[in-house]
Design a protein around this motif. Structure first.
Motif, PDB file in Angstrom:
ATOM      1  N   LYS A  80      17.870  44.210  33.752  1.00 38.12           N
ATOM      2  CA  LYS A  80      16.839  45.200  34.072  1.00 38.12           C
ATOM      3  C   LYS A  80      16.960  46.436  33.183  1.00 38.12           C
ATOM      4  O   LYS A  80      18.031  47.035  33.063  1.00 38.12           O
ATOM      5  CB  LYS A  80      16.839  45.595  35.543  1.00 38.12           C
ATOM      6  CG  LYS A  80      16.505  44.426  36.473  1.00 38.12           C
ATOM      7  CD  LYS A  80      16.411  44.899  37.910  1.00 38.12           C
ATOM      8  CE  LYS A  80      16.095  43.726  38.838  1.00 38.12           C
ATOM      9  NZ  LYS A  80      16.022  44.155  40.257  1.00 38.12           N
ATOM     10  N   VAL A  81      15.832  46.763  32.596  1.00 39.04           N
ATOM     11  CA  VAL A  81      15.733  47.904  31.680  1.00 39.04           C
ATOM     12  C   VAL A  81      14.601  48.795  32.162  1.00 39.04           C
ATOM     13  O   VAL A  81      13.560  48.301  32.620  1.00 39.04           O
ATOM     14  CB  VAL A  81      15.466  47.420  30.235  1.00 39.04           C
ATOM     15  CG1 VAL A  81      15.334  48.608  29.279  1.00 39.04           C
ATOM     16  CG2 VAL A  81      16.572  46.491  29.777  1.00 39.04           C
ATOM     17  N   LYS A  82      14.771  50.068  32.027  1.00 38.34           N
ATOM     18  CA  LYS A  82      13.761  51.037  32.467  1.00 38.34           C
ATOM     19  C   LYS A  82      12.607  51.073  31.455  1.00 38.34           C
ATOM     20  O   LYS A  82      12.512  51.967  30.622  1.00 38.34           O
ATOM     21  CB  LYS A  82      14.390  52.421  32.646  1.00 38.34           C
ATOM     22  CG  LYS A  82      15.334  52.496  33.841  1.00 38.34           C
ATOM     23  CD  LYS A  82      15.799  53.912  34.120  1.00 38.34           C
ATOM     24  CE  LYS A  82      16.901  54.335  33.167  1.00 38.34           C
ATOM     25  NZ  LYS A  82      17.456  55.674  33.531  1.00 38.34           N
ATOM     26  N   GLN A  83      11.757  50.055  31.559  1.00 35.68           N
ATOM     27  CA  GLN A  83      10.652  49.924  30.605  1.00 35.68           C
ATOM     28  C   GLN A  83       9.498  49.179  31.244  1.00 35.68           C
ATOM     29  O   GLN A  83       9.651  48.486  32.255  1.00 35.68           O
ATOM     30  CB  GLN A  83      11.119  49.158  29.365  1.00 35.68           C
ATOM     31  CG  GLN A  83      11.504  47.714  29.652  1.00 35.68           C
ATOM     32  CD  GLN A  83      11.974  46.966  28.429  1.00 35.68           C
ATOM     33  OE1 GLN A  83      12.144  47.541  27.369  1.00 35.68           O
ATOM     34  NE2 GLN A  83      12.197  45.675  28.561  1.00 35.68           N
ATOM     35  N   LYS A  84       8.324  49.302  30.612  1.00 36.73           N
ATOM     36  CA  LYS A  84       7.134  48.561  31.005  1.00 36.73           C
ATOM     37  C   LYS A  84       6.360  48.245  29.739  1.00 36.73           C
ATOM     38  O   LYS A  84       6.053  49.158  28.971  1.00 36.73           O
ATOM     39  CB  LYS A  84       6.287  49.399  31.955  1.00 36.73           C
ATOM     40  CG  LYS A  84       5.048  48.675  32.470  1.00 36.73           C
ATOM     41  CD  LYS A  84       4.258  49.554  33.427  1.00 36.73           C
ATOM     42  CE  LYS A  84       3.032  48.818  33.943  1.00 36.73           C
ATOM     43  NZ  LYS A  84       2.241  49.642  34.886  1.00 36.73           N
ATOM     44  N   PRO A  85       6.092  46.958  29.479  1.00 37.21           N
ATOM     45  CA  PRO A  85       6.470  45.776  30.263  1.00 37.21           C
ATOM     46  C   PRO A  85       7.904  45.341  29.978  1.00 37.21           C
ATOM     47  O   PRO A  85       8.546  45.868  29.082  1.00 37.21           O
ATOM     48  CB  PRO A  85       5.482  44.728  29.756  1.00 37.21           C
ATOM     49  CG  PRO A  85       5.261  45.100  28.319  1.00 37.21           C
ATOM     50  CD  PRO A  85       5.298  46.606  28.280  1.00 37.21           C
ATOM     51  N   GLY A  86       8.385  44.384  30.778  1.00 34.31           N
ATOM     52  CA  GLY A  86       9.674  43.758  30.506  1.00 34.31           C
ATOM     53  C   GLY A  86      10.839  44.305  31.299  1.00 34.31           C
ATOM     54  O   GLY A  86      11.989  44.143  30.880  1.00 34.31           O
ATOM     55  N   LYS A  87      10.586  44.902  32.438  1.00 31.66           N
ATOM     56  CA  LYS A  87      11.673  45.510  33.214  1.00 31.66           C
ATOM     57  C   LYS A  87      12.781  44.532  33.601  1.00 31.66           C
ATOM     58  O   LYS A  87      13.953  44.891  33.578  1.00 31.66           O
ATOM     59  CB  LYS A  87      11.094  46.192  34.468  1.00 31.66           C
ATOM     60  CG  LYS A  87      12.121  46.967  35.277  1.00 31.66           C
ATOM     61  CD  LYS A  87      11.437  47.882  36.299  1.00 31.66           C
ATOM     62  CE  LYS A  87      10.671  47.085  37.335  1.00 31.66           C
ATOM     63  NZ  LYS A  87      10.127  47.971  38.403  1.00 31.66           N
ATOM     64  N   PRO A  88      12.482  43.255  33.945  1.00 33.73           N
ATOM     65  CA  PRO A  88      13.575  42.353  34.379  1.00 33.73           C
ATOM     66  C   PRO A  88      14.451  41.799  33.252  1.00 33.73           C
ATOM     67  O   PRO A  88      15.252  40.895  33.491  1.00 33.73           O
ATOM     68  CB  PRO A  88      12.813  41.202  35.057  1.00 33.73           C
ATOM     69  CG  PRO A  88      11.419  41.658  35.231  1.00 33.73           C
ATOM     70  CD  PRO A  88      11.168  42.641  34.144  1.00 33.73           C
ATOM     71  N   LEU A  89      14.305  42.261  32.023  1.00 40.18           N
ATOM     72  CA  LEU A  89      15.034  41.706  30.875  1.00 40.18           C
ATOM     73  C   LEU A  89      16.529  41.525  31.181  1.00 40.18           C
ATOM     74  O   LEU A  89      17.189  42.431  31.703  1.00 40.18           O
ATOM     75  CB  LEU A  89      14.865  42.623  29.670  1.00 40.18           C
ATOM     76  CG  LEU A  89      15.601  42.202  28.382  1.00 40.18           C
ATOM     77  CD1 LEU A  89      14.987  40.938  27.802  1.00 40.18           C
ATOM     78  CD2 LEU A  89      15.566  43.336  27.366  1.00 40.18           C
TER      79      LEU A  89
END
Length: 392
Positions: free
Chosen positions: A268-277
């Motif tokens: 999980k990374v604090k980003q959008k899109p792709g938070k569950p990375l």
């Protein structure tokens, strides 16, 4: 969750350049040289004509000259050109001994074996490729760290190398998860969606010169995914999973990775899109768990996967980062870094429509991504923003 910067730093800390190995020149395109290459010969190895014409001694240019012989490309013997003599010569052929200039065949007249030069602009050494003009014996021909483009391959072949020491490029496995997926070209049943992630990832890898790609399909079952992941780990240096990295009842990537002995570096990374990375490692092999939404997959590939692959292959980054002027206002909530599909042109960048993570129509029109910083909320037209330009 960790920040975008932390995620990128952790990935770079946990990937290393691939080993060095010899490859034949025919298979070297796209690889990175691991050692300097020095010329073993002068290239050309002799004084060489650059066109069809007549070879002569420049000091004789104003005389009628006797044509005494002919030099073709590939000739194995050389003869002496004396005062008052000229020789017919063809492109790529060695000059006769004593000759220092070639006159074009269009700028002469020939009568009864005698040559008269009509070129009033003829200069000494004209139309001659001098010995070592391409590269001198012992000189550095091409430096280590160079990526082997078609032109570099041609140059290296032209100086006589048949085998090179290069950094290996990683083999990449793509695992697509989800029982709802249908292959393009088949009938779409109720509840199904067409599988597109493997196609976009394969195209992105190939565009960057990475062609050792293997494809796997896994249903939404822990045991099946674990077995497929274990197989992919034995066959590849990098494994990319798409889907199954969230926390739903049928998201099994994290548990399958644990069962395969993969050490989680982050999730999980604090980003959008792709938070569950997800990013993990098993010995020298690395695993990326990418979200299932197509736009998220490609966004995460460019931001995280591609830099890792380039470090492993010892290549320079193909994802250019520039500052550009925002053409319209944008707003977002604080707490997540946003990556917006965008079009960059002449120093300006415009966010595109349809930013949702499942939508690819706007991504298909994009040539880059805007990064909107985590804690900032308002971005006004005219301000400068960071833009990642996709490889071409």
């Amino acid at each position: 969750m960790i920040s975008v910067a932390e995620a990128k730093s952790l990935i770079q800390e946990n990937v290393s350049p691939m080993p060095v190995h010899p490859v034949s020149l025919a298979l070297a395109a796209g690889h990175t040289l691991s050692a300097d290459i020095y010329a073993k010969h002068d290239i050309p190895a002799f004084e060489q004509s650059s066109m069809d014409g007549y070879a002569l001694r420049f000091e004789d240019k104003d005389l009628p000259l006797t044509i005494t012989g002919e030099m073709q490309a590939g000739v194995a013997t050389q003869f002496q050109l004396l005062a008052g003599q000229a020789a017919r010569i063809f492109t790529g052929a060695p000059l006769p001994s004593g000759a220092d200039t070639v006159v074009m065949q269009e700028k002469v007249t020939v009568n009864n074996g005698m040559l008269t030069i009509l070129d009033t602009q003829l200069s000494k050494g004209l139309n001659v490729r001098h010995k070592g003009a391409e590269v001198a014996k012992g000189a550095l021909a091409i430096s280590k760290g160079s990526q082997l483009s078609p032109a570099a391959i041609g140059f290296i072949a032209g100086i006589g190398y048949a085998e090179l020491e290069v950094h290996q490029t990683p083999a990449v496995g793509i695992i697509v998860t989800g029982k709802e997926l249908q292959q393009p070209g088949r009938e779409l049943n109720f509840g199904q969606v067409y599988e597109s992630n493997s196609y976009s990832l394969t195209a992105a890898l190939q565009q960057c010169g990475l062609n050792d790609i293997h494809f796997y399909l896994a249903d939404d079952h822990l045991e099946e995914l674990t077995a497929v992941l274990q197989e992919a780990l034995t066959q590849n240096d990098v494994v990319l999973l798409t889907g199954g990295v969230s926390v739903g009842d049928y998201d099994f990537v994290i548990r399958a990775a644990e069962q395969c002995g993969i050490k989680q570096i982050f999730h999980k990374v604090k980003q959008k899109p792709g938070k569950p990375l997800y990013f993990g490692k098993k010995e020298a092999k690395v695993v990326f768990g990418l979200p299932g939404n197509p736009s998220s997959v490609l966004s995460c590939f460019y931001q995280y996967v591609l830099p890792a692959l380039e470090k492993m292959a010892s290549r320079k980054s193909r994802l250019k980062v520039v500052e550009a002027v925002l053409t319209q206002d944008c707003t977002k909530a604080a707490g997540l870094t946003h990556f917006l599909k965008a079009h960059f042109n002449d120093g300006n960048v415009t966010p595109l429509y349809a930013q949702e993570s499942f939508r690819m129509s706007s991504f298909a029109q994009a040539n880059g991504m805007i990064e909107l910083k985590e804690e900032e909320t308002n971005f006004t037209a005219g301000m400068k923003v960071k833009v990642y330009l996709f490889p071409e």
